[in-house]
Motif scaffolding. Structure first.
Motif, mmCIF file in Angstrom:
data_model
loop_
_atom_site.group_PDB
_atom_site.id
_atom_site.type_symbol
_atom_site.label_atom_id
_atom_site.label_comp_id
_atom_site.label_asym_id
_atom_site.label_seq_id
_atom_site.Cartn_x
_atom_site.Cartn_y
_atom_site.Cartn_z
ATOM 1 N N ALA A 173 0.834 -1.200 0.000
ATOM 2 C CA ALA A 173 0.000 0.000 0.000
ATOM 3 C C ALA A 173 0.869 1.251 0.000
ATOM 4 N N ASN A 207 -9.608 -11.311 -3.687
ATOM 5 C CA ASN A 207 -10.427 -10.185 -3.244
ATOM 6 C C ASN A 207 -11.474 -10.614 -2.237
ATOM 7 N N LEU A 222 -11.447 -6.238 11.532
ATOM 8 C CA LEU A 222 -12.100 -4.974 11.871
ATOM 9 C C LEU A 222 -13.269 -5.196 12.821
ATOM 10 N N GLN A 229 -17.219 -2.714 -8.795
ATOM 11 C CA GLN A 229 -16.033 -3.550 -8.857
ATOM 12 C C GLN A 229 -16.390 -4.884 -9.492
ATOM 13 N N GLY A 240 -11.495 -7.618 -9.526
ATOM 14 C CA GLY A 240 -10.870 -6.512 -8.818
ATOM 15 C C GLY A 240 -10.777 -5.206 -9.578
ATOM 16 N N ASN A 290 -10.254 3.160 10.934
ATOM 17 C CA ASN A 290 -9.532 1.910 10.660
ATOM 18 C C ASN A 290 -10.169 1.161 9.505
ATOM 19 N N VAL A 291 -11.502 1.217 9.466
ATOM 20 C CA VAL A 291 -12.209 0.527 8.387
ATOM 21 C C VAL A 291 -11.841 1.179 7.051
ATOM 22 N N SER A 343 -8.273 0.263 6.141
ATOM 23 C CA SER A 343 -8.156 -1.114 5.659
ATOM 24 C C SER A 343 -8.707 -1.238 4.240
ATOM 25 N N PHE A 386 -9.009 1.174 1.965
ATOM 26 C CA PHE A 386 -8.188 1.895 0.998
ATOM 27 C C PHE A 386 -6.853 1.195 0.774
ATOM 28 N N LEU A 387 -6.201 0.781 1.844
ATOM 29 C CA LEU A 387 -4.814 0.351 1.723
ATOM 30 C C LEU A 387 -4.612 -1.149 1.680
ATOM 31 N N VAL A 388 -5.432 -1.905 2.379
ATOM 32 C CA VAL A 388 -5.182 -3.342 2.433
ATOM 33 C C VAL A 388 -6.061 -4.090 1.438
ATOM 34 N N GLN A 389 -7.365 -3.813 1.503
ATOM 35 C CA GLN A 389 -8.263 -4.560 0.625
ATOM 36 C C GLN A 389 -8.369 -3.920 -0.748
ATOM 37 N N GLU A 390 -7.897 -2.692 -0.879
ATOM 38 C CA GLU A 390 -7.995 -1.948 -2.135
ATOM 39 C C GLU A 390 -9.424 -1.911 -2.651
ATOM 40 N N TYR A 411 -11.667 0.572 -3.062
ATOM 41 C CA TYR A 411 -11.779 2.030 -3.021
ATOM 42 C C TYR A 411 -13.211 2.539 -2.909
#
Lengths: 405, 304
Positions: free
Chosen positions: A111, A392, A403, B57, B61, B261-262, B265, B267-271, B273
Motif C-alpha cells: 500500500a 479479493n 475490523l 467492482q 478486482g 480503521n475501516v 483497511s 483503501f490500503l489493504v483490501q484496495e 476504493y
C-alpha cells in the motif's frame, strides 16, 4: 541532498525540479505540467496499470550504493547492531548498502509503494523481499525488473524445489531469500506444557492472551489445516475457507484472540500482552535473543503449518539493478547463506549451506527450522495460489474479522 | 471556521459589515490564491472521492464507473457498528478532555495571571507533548498500559482489575488515547478565552450576591463559551476520524475498531476504493450534521 518525501506526487515534483536546473520560470512550468500528469496518472484505476512500465535506467556502474528493504529480524546482526555479512559485502564490492527495515506486512508495504510503482517510479528501495503471493502480484502487474542471471552466477545454488514456482518459472524476476513456517509460539515460563495444536490456543486460561498473524494465508491456513483441509490442493473453495473464517470470528468475538497483526506481534509477546500466538518460525529465536533469555518456544502444529518463501525482487523504478544483483549473488554463496541462517533461523534456499554450516556452528546442522528433513517438510504445506477473484473475496472476509465487522 | 473563535472578542463583526460595497478587482485578485487552493486541494479531491464512491467492482478486482448507490447502503450496513462506535468514542473523549482541560485552562488563564513565569511554564507543559511524535507517544502508552506494565499490575494488585482483564486492545484504552492526544487542542482555545476574562465581571457578579457556583455558571462559562465550542470541535472532529489510537498496532483491538480503521483497511489493504470512499463521505456528512446542530444549539453560530 535531502532524502525525497514519501508522497509519490511531491516526490515526482521534487525530482523534476531537481533534474532541471534552469530558470525559476521553467521549473515552475515543468512542475505544473508534471503535477498535472502525475495527478492524472494516479487517477487511472489500478486494473489499467498493466501497460508496460519502463524500467529505471541502471546507474550501477557509476553509483555505488543501493537500498535493501526487508522485514525485521531478518539479517544477521552483531552486538553493535551491525550486519556482519552485509559489512563484508560492502567491503568486498565497494557498494554501500542501506539496509531498511521497512516491511512489516506484505499488504501494508504494498500500500505504501503502489502509487510510485504504478507510475514506474523509484520506491526508495533497489531490492525488496516479499512473500510469494505478493511477488506474484508484482510480476503480474509488471512492477519488477527482469533479472540478468549472468550477474547472479550463484543462482545455480538455488534448491531444486524452488526453481520453478508457478508465478515465476525459471526465476527471471524473483529469487528466494528465506523460507519459513507459520506455527505456534508460546511463553515457556507461563505455559510449560507447550502447545500441540491450533485448538490449544482456544483454551480458557489463554483468553485474551492469544495473538494471530495479519497474513491471511498463515492464520487461516493453520486453522484450515486443523479442520482437515489440504491447503495446497485445488479442491478446497468457499465452503472450507468460510468454515475457517467462522472459527476465527468466534475466537475473536469471544475475546480469546487479543490481536491480529504483522511482525509487531513480537512486541506483544515481549510486553506480555500475548503469551501464545501464531507466528513465523525464525522470529522466535530472534525474540529470545533480544530479551536475552530462552523464554519462547516454537513448534509446528500436529496438523501441520504453512510453508512460504520471501523473495528478492527488483522494483521497476530502481536505478541500481546491477548492484542489487550483486547483492543477491553474494547471499547465494553457501558460507554467507549459512551465516545468515544461523542468525535468522529460517530455512535457507541455498544448496551447500548445510555443509558450510558444519564449519560455522555444527549445532545448527540438525535444526529443523533451518535445514528441515523430509519428516518436517511433510508437516508443512504451501497455501495454494488464489485467483484474483478469490484473493479479493477472501481477503475482504479476513479483513472483516480484523475490523470486528 | 473554528479558528475564528480564537479571536472572537466580539465587536469587529459590525465593522466588517460596513465594508465598501463597490467591486474591487484587487480584492478578488488577492483572493485568487485562496480560491485556487480550495479548488485544487478540496473541491477536486472531493469530486474525485464522490466519483470513486459510486464505482462498481468486477469480481477480478477492476473498477469501473457506475452509478452504484448500493455502495453506500452496503458499507453503512456492514460497518454501522464502527460508525456508531467512532462517534461514541469521540464524544466520550471530548467530554473527558473538556473536564480535564477546563480547570487546567482556568488555572493557567485566570489564577496564574499573577505569576507570568508560571503561566508561560504551564503553557509550555501543555504544548510540550507536540514536540514528540504523536505515534511515539501513543506507542509509549501501549507499553505503559501493557499486561506486564505498571498500570495493569497495580490495578490487579488492588483487585480493581480481574486476573484475566487487560487494558490495551479494549475500548477504554482507545478512549484514553483519544483523550490524551487531543487534550492540548481542547485546552488552548479555552485558555485563550479565559486569559482575557475580565475579573471585574466576576466581582460584579459577587456584588450582586451570586455565589461561587452561580458566578461560574452564569458568568465564567458564557464568557468562555467560544473557547469551549472551538475546543470541542477541534477535539471531536479529528477524534471521530482517528485511526491511529484504535489501530491494533497501537491501543486498539478487534472490538474497538473505529471507522477510520475501516477506511484505512479498505483503501490500503483490501484496495476496495468504492467502499472506503463511500465511508469517508458518510463520515464527513455525519460530522457536518453533528457539528452544525451543536454550533446552532450552543448559540455561537457566528462561528460557522
Amino acid at each position: 541532498m535531502r532524502s525525497l518525501p514519501e508522497d509519490p506526487m511531491i516526490r515526482e515534483l521534487v525530482t523534476r525540479a531537481r533534474a532541471s536546473v534552469v530558470t525559476r520560470r521553467a521549473v515552475l512550468s515543468t512542475a505544473a505540467a508534471g503535477g498535472a500528469a502525475a495527478a492524472l496518472a494516479a487517477c487511472a484505476p489500478i486494473g489499467s496499470a498493466a501497460k508496460t512500465l519502463k524500467a529505471g535506467k541502471d546507474h550501477s556502474s557509476t553509483v555505488k550504493s543501493m537500498t535493501w528493504a526487508n522485514w525485521p529480524l531478518y539479517l544477521d546482526q552483531d552486538d553493535k547492531k551491525k550486519y556482519p555479512t552485509l559489512e563484508a559485502f560492502q567491503k568486498q564490492t565497494g557498494i554501500s548498502v542501506k539496509y531498511d527495515i521497512a516491511v512489516e506486512d506484505n499488504d501494508a508495504y504494498y500500500a505504501k509503494v503502489k502509487d510510485q510503482l504504478a507510475l514506474g517510479q523509484d520506491i526508495g528501495a533497489d531490492t525488496v523481499c516479499l512473500t510469494d503471493w505478493m511477488v506474484s502480484r508484482w510480476i503480474q502487474l509488471g512492477y519488477t525488473q527482469k533479472l540478468d542471471h549472468a550477474n547472479i552466477p550463484n543462482i545455480k545454488n538455488l534448491t531444486t524445489s524452488l526453481q520453478n514456482p508457478d508465478f515465476d518459472p525459471g526465476r527471471n524476476h524473483s529469487v528466494p531469500w528465506q523460507s519459513g513456517f507459520a506455527g505456534l509460539c508460546w511463553n515457556k515460563e507461563l505455559l510449560p506444557k507447550g502447545l500441540k495444536q491450533v485448538s490449544d490456543l482456544w483454551a480458557p486460561e489463554l483468553k485474551g492472551k492469544v495473538g494471530a498473524l495479519s497474513e491471511m494465508r498463515d492464520t487461516i491456513g493453520l486453522i484450515m489445516l486443523e479442520q482437515g483441509v489440504d491447503i495446497s490442493g485445488k479442491s478446497w473453495g468457499d465452503k472450507e475457507f468460510t468454515a475457517a473464517i467462522d472459527e476465527l470470528t468466534k475466537q475473536v468475538g469471544s475475546g480469546q484472540i487479543r490481536n491480529i497483526k504483522g511482525n509487531s506481534y513480537a512486541d506483544d509477546l515481549k510486553s506480555g500482552d500475548t503469551i501464545a500466538a501464531i507466528v513465523w518460525s525464525g522470529d522466535v529465536e530472534g525474540i529470545n535473543a533480544t530479551i536475552g533469555k530462552n523464554k519462547f518456544a516454537f513448534a509446528l502444529p500436529e496438523t501441520g503449518g504453512t510453508l512460504w518463501s520471501d523473495n528478492f525482487l527488483i522494483p521497476i523504478g530502481s536505478q541500481e539493478k546491477a548492484n542489487a544483483e550483486k547483492l543477491i549473488n553474494y547471499y547465494y554463496e553457501p558460507e554467507v547463506a549459512a551465516t545468515v541462517a544461523a542468525y535468522v533461523n529460517y530455512i535457507t534456499p541455498v544448496e551447500g549451506a548445510k555443509e558450510a554450516m558444519q564449519k560455522i556452528d555444527p549445532t545448527y546442522v540438525d535444526d529443523q527450522l533451518i535445514f528441515p528433513n523430509a519428516d518436517t517438510l511433510k508437516q508443512a504445506h504451501l497455501f495454494r495460489t488464489l485467483t484474483n477473484a478469490e484473493q479479493n473475496k477472501y481477503n475482504s472476509q479476513f479483513q472483516g474479522v480484523l475490523l470486528g465487522a | 471556521m473554528a479558528i475564528t473563535a480564537f479571536g472572537a472578542g466580539g465587536g469587529p463583526a459590525a465593522a466588517v459589515d460596513a465594508a465598501p460595497k463597490r467591486r474591487s478587482w484587487v480584492a478578488l485578485f488577492l483572493l485568487l490564491p485562496g480560491i485556487l487552493y480550495l479548488v485544487l486541494f478540496f473541491i477536486v479531491p472531493l469530486v474525485s472521492l464522490i466519483i470513486t464512491s459510486l464505482e462498481t467492482q468486477s469480481p477480478d478486482g477492476a473498477f469501473a464507473y457506475g452509478f452504484q448507490w448500493q455502495n453506500y447502503v452496503d458499507s453503512v450496513g456492514t460497518f454501522g457498528t464502527q460508525i456508531w462506535r467512532s462517534f461514541f468514542f469521540a464524544i466520550l473523549a471530548t467530554v473527558i478532555a473538556l473536564l480535564f482541560s477546563y480547570p487546567l485552562a482556568y488555572f493557567i488563564g485566570v489564577k496564574a495571571r499573577r505569576w507570568p513565569l508560571l503561566q508561560s511554564f504551564m503553557l509550555i507543559l501543555v504544548v510540550a507533548p507536540f514536540f514528540i511524535s504523536f505515534l511515539l507517544r501513543t506507542l509509549a502508552w501501549k507499553t505503559i498500559l501493557s499486561d506486564d506494565g505498571p498500570v495493569v499490575s497495580a490495578l490487579k494488585g488492588l483487585s480493581l482489575l480481574g486476573p484475566q482483564a487487560h487494558i490495551t486492545g479494549e475500548p477504554i484504552a482507545v478512549v484514553f488515547g483519544l483523550t490524551y492526544n487531543f487534550i492540548p487542542f481542547m485546552c488552548l482555545p479555552i485558555y485563550t478565552t479565559l486569559e482575557r476574562l475580565d475579573i471585574r465581571y466576576l466581582e460584579a457578579s459577587s456584588d450582586l450576591y451570586a455565589g461561587g457556583w452561580a458566578t461560574f455558571r452564569k458568568v465564567t462559562i458564557p464568557l468562555s463559551l467560544p473557547g469551549i465550542v472551538s475546543g470541542t470541535l477541534l477535539t471531536f472532529i479529528p477524534a471521530a476520524g482517528d485511526y491511529v489510537n484504535a489501530s491494533q498496532d497501537f491501543l486498539g483491538g478487534t472490538s474497538s475498531t473505529m471507522i477510520g480503521n475501516v477506511i484505512q483497511s479498505n483503501f490500503l489493504v483490501q484496495e476496495n476504493y468504492p467502499v472506503a470512499a463511500a465511508l469517508s463521505i458518510v463520515l464527513m456528512f455525519v460530522i457536518l450534521v453533528v457539528v452544525s446542530v451543536y454550533v446552532k444549539r450552543s448559540g455561537t453560530d457566528d462561528l460557522l
